[in-house]
Design an enzyme around this catalytic site. Structure first.
Site, PDB file in Angstrom:
ATOM      1  N   LYS A 200       0.838  -1.204   0.000  1.00  0.00           N
ATOM      2  CA  LYS A 200       0.000   0.000   0.000  1.00  0.00           C
ATOM      3  C   LYS A 200       0.870   1.250   0.000  1.00  0.00           C
ATOM      4  O   LYS A 200       0.660   2.173  -0.803  1.00  0.00           O
ATOM      5  CB  LYS A 200      -0.911   0.004   1.231  1.00  0.00           C
ATOM      6  CG  LYS A 200      -1.836   1.219   1.305  1.00  0.00           C
ATOM      7  CD  LYS A 200      -2.376   1.447   2.704  1.00  0.00           C
ATOM      8  CE  LYS A 200      -1.325   2.067   3.600  1.00  0.00           C
ATOM      9  NZ  LYS A 200      -1.867   2.474   4.918  1.00  0.00           N
ATOM     10  N   CYS A 277     -25.944   5.417   6.004  1.00  0.00           N
ATOM     11  CA  CYS A 277     -26.642   4.996   4.782  1.00  0.00           C
ATOM     12  C   CYS A 277     -27.828   5.900   4.471  1.00  0.00           C
ATOM     13  O   CYS A 277     -28.207   6.060   3.299  1.00  0.00           O
ATOM     14  CB  CYS A 277     -27.103   3.549   4.912  1.00  0.00           C
ATOM     15  SG  CYS A 277     -25.763   2.360   5.154  1.00  0.00           S
ATOM     16  N   CYS A 280     -26.613   8.741   2.341  1.00  0.00           N
ATOM     17  CA  CYS A 280     -25.740   8.334   1.239  1.00  0.00           C
ATOM     18  C   CYS A 280     -26.506   8.353  -0.081  1.00  0.00           C
ATOM     19  O   CYS A 280     -27.603   7.797  -0.184  1.00  0.00           O
ATOM     20  CB  CYS A 280     -25.167   6.945   1.495  1.00  0.00           C
ATOM     21  SG  CYS A 280     -24.078   6.357   0.171  1.00  0.00           S
ATOM     22  N   CYS A 286     -26.286   0.382  -3.675  1.00  0.00           N
ATOM     23  CA  CYS A 286     -25.336  -0.353  -2.831  1.00  0.00           C
ATOM     24  C   CYS A 286     -26.008  -1.598  -2.251  1.00  0.00           C
ATOM     25  O   CYS A 286     -27.015  -1.493  -1.537  1.00  0.00           O
ATOM     26  CB  CYS A 286     -24.831   0.542  -1.701  1.00  0.00           C
ATOM     27  SG  CYS A 286     -23.731  -0.309  -0.550  1.00  0.00           S
TER      28      CYS A 286
END
Length: 302
Positions: A200, A277, A280, A286
């Protein structure tokens, strides 16, 4: 007649022959003695086991079907809209924020590397404060090499695993001084060979220090959100990287690409615990929308 005792002659005991059991015991004793003698005469040689040499970890080779997830561009653009509305710590404190024209390019790249090494298991706010302390102290190759371990440890103490990071920073800085003219390496393979630098960090350093995105930097946010969105189905960040790279166009790998997008999204809305959520803009696309909150409520009821 009464009062007269009769004398009884007692025959003396003759030596009885050895019983079979005693003979067996005698034979076993002789055999054991012989075995012990043979053991004493043998020379025992112990051959030490060979120690396995540690080799550098090889890049993960996994083949994924190059198939783009449905509606991924729509989801990507909507997340981008939300990111523009919500400033995240990564926007002002990420590794890219340490690229500066106030210092030489070498020093700027070196500071980017150090910020990445400090960021492991550490929040952006803590990493940023630690970087500010290091810059006031003097943050270039020569300054760090001239700083003793105890002083460096005090400067980065707020970061996770600070003692181990002191050793990594010192060893890596010495390598940069000896092999790379006090600069960071130009290739990914050389970058990840440095002590304390993993895949990473390597990909992020190549992206931000050299503006050469040879791969996607995947941290816990990118890994978590990519799986929540159904873009990948993986168990580790490294497998997530390979899966994303199999279909995501390279134009989304850069400095303002998927890493910065999803890290900030994970810091503000799609949090690991209690994702928002309800606000969102992709909750209708999703597959994991509201799922984490439902599972949390179920555990509370149980």
């Amino acid at each position: 007649m009464k009062g007269v005792r009769r004398k009884v002659k007692v025959k003396p005991k003759s030596e009885s022959p050895e019983q079979p059991n005693s003979k067996l015991r005698k034979i076993e004793k002789q055999q054991n003695t012989r075995v012990d003698d043979e053991k004493e005469n043998k020379i025992q040689i112990s051959i030490p086991k060979k120690k396995r040499k540690r080799t550098a970890s090889k890049p993960l080779k996994i083949q994924y079907e190059k198939k783009e997830p449905a509606n991924w561009r729509t989801v990507y653009n909507k997340i981008k809209e939300m990111r523009q509305e919500n400033l995240a710590p990564v926007d002002t404190m990420g590794c890219g924020s340490w690229l500066s024209s106030d210092v030489s390019p070498k020093v700027s790249r070196y500071r980017t590397l150090i910020s990445l090494m400090l960021s492991s298991q550490t929040r952006d706010e803590v990493t940023s404060a630690t970087m500010e302390k290091l810059i006031r102290h003097g943050l270039d190759v020569d300054s760090i090499l001239n700083t003793d371990d105890n002083t460096l440890d005090d400067l980065i103490r707020a970061c996770g695993f600070h003692k181990r990071k002191v050793q990594y920073i010192k060893k890596t800085t010495q390598i940069l001084k000896d092999k790379y003219d006090s600069d960071v390496p130009r290739t990914y393979e050389d970058v990840v060979s440095l002590p304390g630098v993993g895949p990473k960090m390597g990909h992020l350093l190549m992206t931000f220090a050299w503006n050469n995105p040879v791969g996607i930097g995947v941290d816990v946010h990118v890994h978590r959100i990519s799986n929540r969105l159904g873009w990948v189905n993986t168990k580790t960040p490294e497998k997530t990287r390979v899966a994303l790279e199999s279909w995501l166009p390279r134009e989304f790998w850069g400095r303002d690409g998927i890493n910065k997008l999803l890290v900030g999204f994970g810091q503000t809305i799609c949090k690991p615990i209690g994702p928002k959520c309800g606000i969102c803009k992709v909750n209708d696309l999703c597959p994991s929308a509201f799922k984490a909150n439902r599972e949390k409520r179920r555990k509370t009821i149980d």
